[in-house]
Motif scaffolding. Sequence first.
Motif, mmCIF file in Angstrom:
data_model
loop_
_atom_site.group_PDB
_atom_site.id
_atom_site.type_symbol
_atom_site.label_atom_id
_atom_site.label_comp_id
_atom_site.label_asym_id
_atom_site.label_seq_id
_atom_site.Cartn_x
_atom_site.Cartn_y
_atom_site.Cartn_z
ATOM 1 N N MET A 67 0.834 -1.207 0.000
ATOM 2 C CA MET A 67 0.000 0.000 0.000
ATOM 3 C C MET A 67 0.868 1.256 0.000
ATOM 4 O O MET A 67 0.586 2.225 -0.713
ATOM 5 C CB MET A 67 -0.917 0.008 1.219
ATOM 6 C CG MET A 67 -2.032 -1.000 1.186
ATOM 7 S SD MET A 67 -3.113 -0.855 2.628
ATOM 8 C CE MET A 67 -3.870 0.737 2.333
ATOM 9 N N LEU A 68 1.929 1.243 0.795
ATOM 10 C CA LEU A 68 2.815 2.396 0.880
ATOM 11 C C LEU A 68 3.512 2.649 -0.453
ATOM 12 O O LEU A 68 3.653 3.800 -0.884
ATOM 13 C CB LEU A 68 3.847 2.168 1.989
ATOM 14 C CG LEU A 68 3.294 2.173 3.424
ATOM 15 C CD1 LEU A 68 4.317 1.596 4.394
ATOM 16 C CD2 LEU A 68 2.901 3.575 3.846
ATOM 17 N N LYS A 69 3.926 1.577 -1.107
ATOM 18 C CA LYS A 69 4.601 1.735 -2.398
ATOM 19 C C LYS A 69 3.642 2.244 -3.471
ATOM 20 O O LYS A 69 4.029 3.029 -4.341
ATOM 21 C CB LYS A 69 5.231 0.402 -2.820
ATOM 22 C CG LYS A 69 6.472 0.037 -2.011
ATOM 23 C CD LYS A 69 7.117 -1.226 -2.516
ATOM 24 C CE LYS A 69 8.438 -1.487 -1.805
ATOM 25 N NZ LYS A 69 9.082 -2.741 -2.272
ATOM 26 N N LYS A 70 2.391 1.809 -3.402
ATOM 27 C CA LYS A 70 1.390 2.305 -4.349
ATOM 28 C C LYS A 70 1.164 3.805 -4.145
ATOM 29 O O LYS A 70 1.078 4.576 -5.111
ATOM 30 C CB LYS A 70 0.078 1.540 -4.171
ATOM 31 C CG LYS A 70 -1.012 1.950 -5.151
ATOM 32 C CD LYS A 70 -2.280 1.142 -4.935
ATOM 33 C CE LYS A 70 -3.373 1.595 -5.899
ATOM 34 N NZ LYS A 70 -4.634 0.831 -5.695
ATOM 35 N N GLU A 71 1.064 4.228 -2.875
ATOM 36 C CA GLU A 71 0.904 5.653 -2.572
ATOM 37 C C GLU A 71 2.128 6.445 -3.027
ATOM 38 O O GLU A 71 2.010 7.581 -3.492
ATOM 39 C CB GLU A 71 0.680 5.851 -1.071
ATOM 40 C CG GLU A 71 -0.633 5.301 -0.554
ATOM 41 C CD GLU A 71 -1.829 6.144 -0.982
ATOM 42 O OE1 GLU A 71 -1.638 7.329 -1.332
ATOM 43 O OE2 GLU A 71 -2.941 5.608 -0.974
ATOM 44 N N ASP A 72 3.308 5.844 -2.894
ATOM 45 C CA ASP A 72 4.540 6.494 -3.309
ATOM 46 C C ASP A 72 4.525 6.764 -4.810
ATOM 47 O O ASP A 72 4.884 7.860 -5.268
ATOM 48 C CB ASP A 72 5.733 5.613 -2.938
ATOM 49 C CG ASP A 72 7.067 6.281 -3.237
ATOM 50 O OD1 ASP A 72 7.211 7.480 -2.923
ATOM 51 O OD2 ASP A 72 7.947 5.621 -3.804
ATOM 52 N N ALA A 73 4.070 5.781 -5.584
ATOM 53 C CA ALA A 73 3.999 5.951 -7.043
ATOM 54 C C ALA A 73 3.019 7.068 -7.411
ATOM 55 O O ALA A 73 3.304 7.902 -8.284
ATOM 56 C CB ALA A 73 3.582 4.636 -7.698
#
Length: 322
Positions: free
Chosen positions: A302-308
């Motif tokens: 989830m954090l990586k998706k938000e980062d993108a």
Amino acid sequence: MKRRLVPAVLAALAAATFALPALAQKFPQKPVSLVVPFAPGGNLDVVARTLAPALGQILGQSVIVDNRAGAGGAIGASYVARAQPDGYTLLVSTPNALVVLPLMTKTTYALDNFAPIGLAATTPLVIAVRGQGPYKDIDAVLSAARGKPGQVTAGHAGPGTTNHVALLQLEQAGKLSLNTVPYKGSAPALTDLLGGQIDLVVDQLTSSAAHIQSGMLRAVAVMSKDRDPALPNVPTLREAGLKDFDATTATGLLAPAGTPPDVINALNAALRKALADENVKRHLVSVGSPGKASSPDEWLAMLKKEDAGARLLAKSGKLKVD
């Protein structure tokens, strides 16, 4: 007659002796701190204070909520990033403090300075105005913002927070311009809204629910895809004509990078058990922030998706400090 211990027996005894301290040091051996990087009274604070007693019972140690507000969450996040990676100092955070803020300003940390423990809750965002103020519904708010560019004041919990990003998305989707005002958390923003210093606040339902229920504030729209069960009569921004609008807040726990996997797993298990507690479940639902558990890997995804997504927003030039 004295018996002589053979070398193999002596070696076994020595190994057992050295193993005793390791067994005795099973995590945790002292209080655990939940660092909330915003002022008391906001969404993260409410979630943390709901979880702390249950986590304390499960872990067999006190769990203390430590508010370290400022810089949109960067002060508290920096503190945890620098802490000993032993599982005793944890961060309660949304993705934004970890992936949006570092794109907006120079921080002493990045996402890889943290070890995700697990998701704790998801919370809808609402647009709230004063109960006795001039705006009776979302159409009135949007009309005023379009008719008076830059004059309608909108408070948020700080640069780079979910609330701030949701306001940017609102301006973009609604083709309007707001005068956005940053605070050190939702609570001081709500105080100024109640006092008439600003016109509206984008806030998590968790921290504004009591004011909405009392009539002091009015929720004119929810920012999630669907109406919220806690506010069944409040329309979504999609219903107000902002196609495909969807903004919610995910809250989770993180430890400093390098925290041993067995400690991360123990904390994740405790978090899952706390979220399954009926009292915790009822309270989180009652404040508009229903609990939601996950594995460390699911929270990291989830954090990586938000980062993108944040990187795309940064490229558009929208991410800048107020």
